[in-house]
Design a protein around this motif. Sequence first.
Motif, mmCIF file in Angstrom:
data_model
loop_
_atom_site.group_PDB
_atom_site.id
_atom_site.type_symbol
_atom_site.label_atom_id
_atom_site.label_comp_id
_atom_site.label_asym_id
_atom_site.label_seq_id
_atom_site.Cartn_x
_atom_site.Cartn_y
_atom_site.Cartn_z
ATOM 1 N N GLU A 107 11.255 -14.705 -44.200
ATOM 2 C CA GLU A 107 11.508 -14.907 -42.772
ATOM 3 C C GLU A 107 11.154 -13.617 -42.035
ATOM 4 N N GLU A 108 10.764 -13.763 -40.790
ATOM 5 C CA GLU A 108 10.414 -12.578 -39.999
ATOM 6 C C GLU A 108 11.643 -12.008 -39.311
ATOM 7 N N ASN A 109 12.522 -12.914 -38.901
ATOM 8 C CA ASN A 109 13.625 -12.527 -38.047
ATOM 9 C C ASN A 109 14.940 -12.585 -38.819
ATOM 10 N N PRO A 110 15.514 -11.416 -39.168
ATOM 11 C CA PRO A 110 16.719 -11.417 -40.004
ATOM 12 C C PRO A 110 17.905 -12.102 -39.334
ATOM 13 N N ALA A 111 17.912 -12.125 -37.991
ATOM 14 C CA ALA A 111 19.051 -12.739 -37.305
ATOM 15 C C ALA A 111 19.195 -14.212 -37.671
ATOM 16 N N ARG A 112 18.060 -14.863 -37.951
ATOM 17 C CA ARG A 112 18.100 -16.302 -38.251
ATOM 18 C C ARG A 112 18.851 -16.616 -39.536
ATOM 19 N N VAL A 113 18.872 -15.667 -40.458
ATOM 20 C CA VAL A 113 19.508 -15.969 -41.739
ATOM 21 C C VAL A 113 20.832 -15.231 -41.906
ATOM 22 N N ALA A 114 21.315 -14.640 -40.788
ATOM 23 C CA ALA A 114 22.506 -13.792 -40.868
ATOM 24 C C ALA A 114 23.671 -14.487 -41.564
ATOM 25 N N ASP A 115 23.887 -15.757 -41.231
ATOM 26 C CA ASP A 115 25.047 -16.442 -41.796
ATOM 27 C C ASP A 115 24.713 -17.243 -43.050
ATOM 28 N N ALA B 144 22.137 -16.119 -45.612
ATOM 29 C CA ALA B 144 21.637 -15.400 -46.783
ATOM 30 C C ALA B 144 22.760 -14.647 -47.486
ATOM 31 N N ASP B 145 22.695 -14.627 -48.812
ATOM 32 C CA ASP B 145 23.629 -13.816 -49.588
ATOM 33 C C ASP B 145 23.173 -12.374 -49.607
ATOM 34 N N ALA B 146 21.874 -12.172 -49.544
ATOM 35 C CA ALA B 146 21.333 -10.813 -49.529
ATOM 36 C C ALA B 146 20.008 -10.838 -48.806
ATOM 37 N N ILE B 147 19.632 -9.691 -48.324
ATOM 38 C CA ILE B 147 18.371 -9.602 -47.619
ATOM 39 C C ILE B 147 17.627 -8.371 -48.136
ATOM 40 N N HIS B 148 16.322 -8.521 -48.324
ATOM 41 C CA HIS B 148 15.493 -7.395 -48.753
ATOM 42 C C HIS B 148 14.461 -7.128 -47.682
ATOM 43 N N LEU B 149 14.332 -5.855 -47.329
ATOM 44 C CA LEU B 149 13.356 -5.482 -46.317
ATOM 45 C C LEU B 149 12.103 -4.995 -47.043
ATOM 46 N N ASN C 225 5.157 -2.430 -46.612
ATOM 47 C CA ASN C 225 4.053 -1.805 -47.315
ATOM 48 C C ASN C 225 4.146 -1.984 -48.839
ATOM 49 N N GLY C 226 4.536 -3.181 -49.252
ATOM 50 C CA GLY C 226 4.528 -3.479 -50.676
ATOM 51 C C GLY C 226 5.734 -2.971 -51.447
ATOM 52 N N ARG C 227 6.712 -2.405 -50.734
ATOM 53 C CA ARG C 227 7.928 -1.940 -51.416
ATOM 54 C C ARG C 227 9.156 -2.486 -50.720
ATOM 55 N N ILE C 228 10.252 -2.610 -51.486
ATOM 56 C CA ILE C 228 11.515 -2.968 -50.855
ATOM 57 C C ILE C 228 12.170 -1.682 -50.403
ATOM 58 N N VAL C 229 12.325 -1.532 -49.088
ATOM 59 C CA VAL C 229 12.826 -0.268 -48.551
ATOM 60 C C VAL C 229 14.313 -0.318 -48.232
ATOM 61 N N TRP C 230 14.867 -1.507 -48.214
ATOM 62 C CA TRP C 230 16.303 -1.633 -47.961
ATOM 63 C C TRP C 230 16.784 -2.965 -48.497
ATOM 64 N N SER C 231 17.961 -3.005 -49.104
ATOM 65 C CA SER C 231 18.554 -4.267 -49.548
ATOM 66 C C SER C 231 20.035 -4.259 -49.213
ATOM 67 N N GLY C 232 20.572 -5.397 -48.880
ATOM 68 C CA GLY C 232 22.003 -5.475 -48.599
ATOM 69 C C GLY C 232 22.344 -6.777 -47.927
ATOM 70 N N PRO C 233 23.608 -6.916 -47.500
ATOM 71 C CA PRO C 233 24.013 -8.143 -46.810
ATOM 72 C C PRO C 233 23.355 -8.201 -45.419
ATOM 73 N N PRO C 234 23.039 -9.390 -44.929
ATOM 74 C CA PRO C 234 22.302 -9.517 -43.677
ATOM 75 C C PRO C 234 22.995 -8.850 -42.490
ATOM 76 N N HIS C 235 24.315 -8.963 -42.431
ATOM 77 C CA HIS C 235 24.981 -8.396 -41.260
ATOM 78 C C HIS C 235 24.850 -6.882 -41.220
ATOM 79 N N ASP C 236 24.786 -6.261 -42.399
ATOM 80 C CA ASP C 236 24.596 -4.810 -42.435
ATOM 81 C C ASP C 236 23.256 -4.432 -41.842
ATOM 82 N N LEU C 237 22.220 -5.232 -42.190
ATOM 83 C CA LEU C 237 20.892 -4.922 -41.666
ATOM 84 C C LEU C 237 20.874 -5.041 -40.148
#
Lengths: 294, 238
Positions: free
Chosen positions: B195-203, B205-210, B213-225
């Motif tokens: 998804e492009e917009n993290p707000a859409r999955v806030a409630d 997703a169990d976790a979100i990965h950002l 450039n081919g790497r995961i630069v941040w991972s955590g619960p959506p509300h934290d992001l």
Amino acid sequence: MEILGPVLVAGITTGALYALATIGLSLVWGALGMLNMAHGALLTIGGYAAFTLATLLGAPWPVAVLAPVAVGALIGAAIYLLVAQPLLARAPRSFETNVIIATFGVAIALENAVLLIFGGQPFGQSIALPGHLQAGGIFVPWQNVLIVAVVLVLMAATAFFLARTRAGRAIRATAQHREAAQLLGVPVGRVYLQVLALSGGIAGTCGLLVSSITQLSPTLGADPMLKAFIMCVVAGLGNLPGAIGAAFVLALIEAFASYGLGARWGFPLLLAIVILVLIWRPDGLFGRAAVRRL
Amino acid sequence: MAEAALAIEGLVTGYDRRDVLAGISLDLAEGALVTVVGPNGHGKTTLLRAISGLLPTRKGVIRLFGRKLAGLAPHQVAAAGVVHVPQGDLLFPQMSVHENLLMGAYLETDQAVIRRRLEEVEALLPRLAERRDQLASSLSGGERRMVGIGRGLMMGGRVMLIDEPSLGLAPIIIEQVYEVIARLKASGRTILLVEENPARVADLADAIHLLDNGRIVWSGPPHDLLERDELLETYLGG
Ligand SMILES: Nc1ncnc2c1ncn2[C@@H]1O[C@H](COP(=O)(O)OP(=O)(O)OP(=O)(O)O)[C@@H](O)[C@H]1O
Ligand SMILES: [Mg+2]
């Protein structure tokens, strides 16, 4: 009417044969984006396969009639495995051009193999129905009736197979969106193999039918292949129903032009019509929008 | 810890000579919905294509319930139970809605199972029943998306990869699509969602990965992001 009758019969018969040659060519184009230049050679070999069994080996006709189907399907499958598949795997982006050149080579090799084995002299195909039917003052040889009937049955069977069966649907799906089909579990390599085998079997049968009203020669398939290609272009490559319609219409035009203007005018007139169609509609009569990849 | 439904370790892949993914690792527990967000063209679709075998992996391992997927062709990955609903739907344009759905069940040969799945899918996505015989090419964008999802559901797999289900849709249709995805999660399916917009999955997703450039630069619960303005600013343009 007495004079036009035979012309009509000839036109419809050749139309049916062109249509059948077109189906095989169009199937492979629609499914793989592959213009199989060896398609004509498959027709030739189909004719010789039946001749070998019926005349040289004295096999009963039901066996001899199935030989072109089997040999055509086998060579079709071999063309996929030995030529198309490696090209597709190694250089998918230039496949469409590469495969034309490669199958052109296959065509030359197959034609020369026939020349080497059987020689260049023409033979008569012994499998043909004798006699004729008389309807409204027109003589229709039974063999011509048989040809048209066989072609209609094969066309209906192919259409049914593509539209209604699981394997046929997988062929259309692969033609319309290869990656999507793969994601749904369709083994596209096997689908392509089936398409080439099916096309080869149809081509072999077509070759037998052509040879039954002409003669066997190493270039037997060249003319139907050329005409089939023209039909495909006129209808828009990959448009199967359009190509079949074009086959009958153009064969009738060719037959009447040959009769009215002399035999040497049939083909030039055909080409002139094709050129005009392409100037008028560069994507074929039915246009890009209607072009169906099966 | 229970075995992950999908486990990716150090995945490197790309096109031609260029690596698009430079070592991606992520786990998906059974029944979880995990989202990958990131800017355009940074490898989200590439990740899903690598999982489903459309793109060979160059380094790293992908496991489905412990079984290595490396070297499997896409149709074999599909047979192993991975459902990939691709970006842009990739429907069969000259087939009816019904035929598109039937293609989803290509690997299933039991007619009774196919019929049951059809009923389930048409119950979840009633529009598809109404449009049964319409050609896919003549559907609206929202209807196409539903066919894409329905076709995937016809596969019967429990692990789903869904690539940008909101792409190109009006807000109200996006809401409907996400309602469907929420029900899929509620039914126990394991979902990797791009998804492009993290707000859409806030409630959802169990976790979100950002992914950047081919790497995961941040991972955590959506509300934290969503609270990390500097991350949103840097990677997702605010
Ligand atoms: N078939 C391909 N051949 C070569 N390069 C490709 C191909 N598909 C994608 N790429 C490149 O790989 C990179 C990652 O693309 P990818 O589609 O994974 O991005 P994405 O994150 O899904 O973007 P979007 O949000 O726009 O869908 C891009 O630079 C893209 O140009
Ligand atoms: Mg993408």
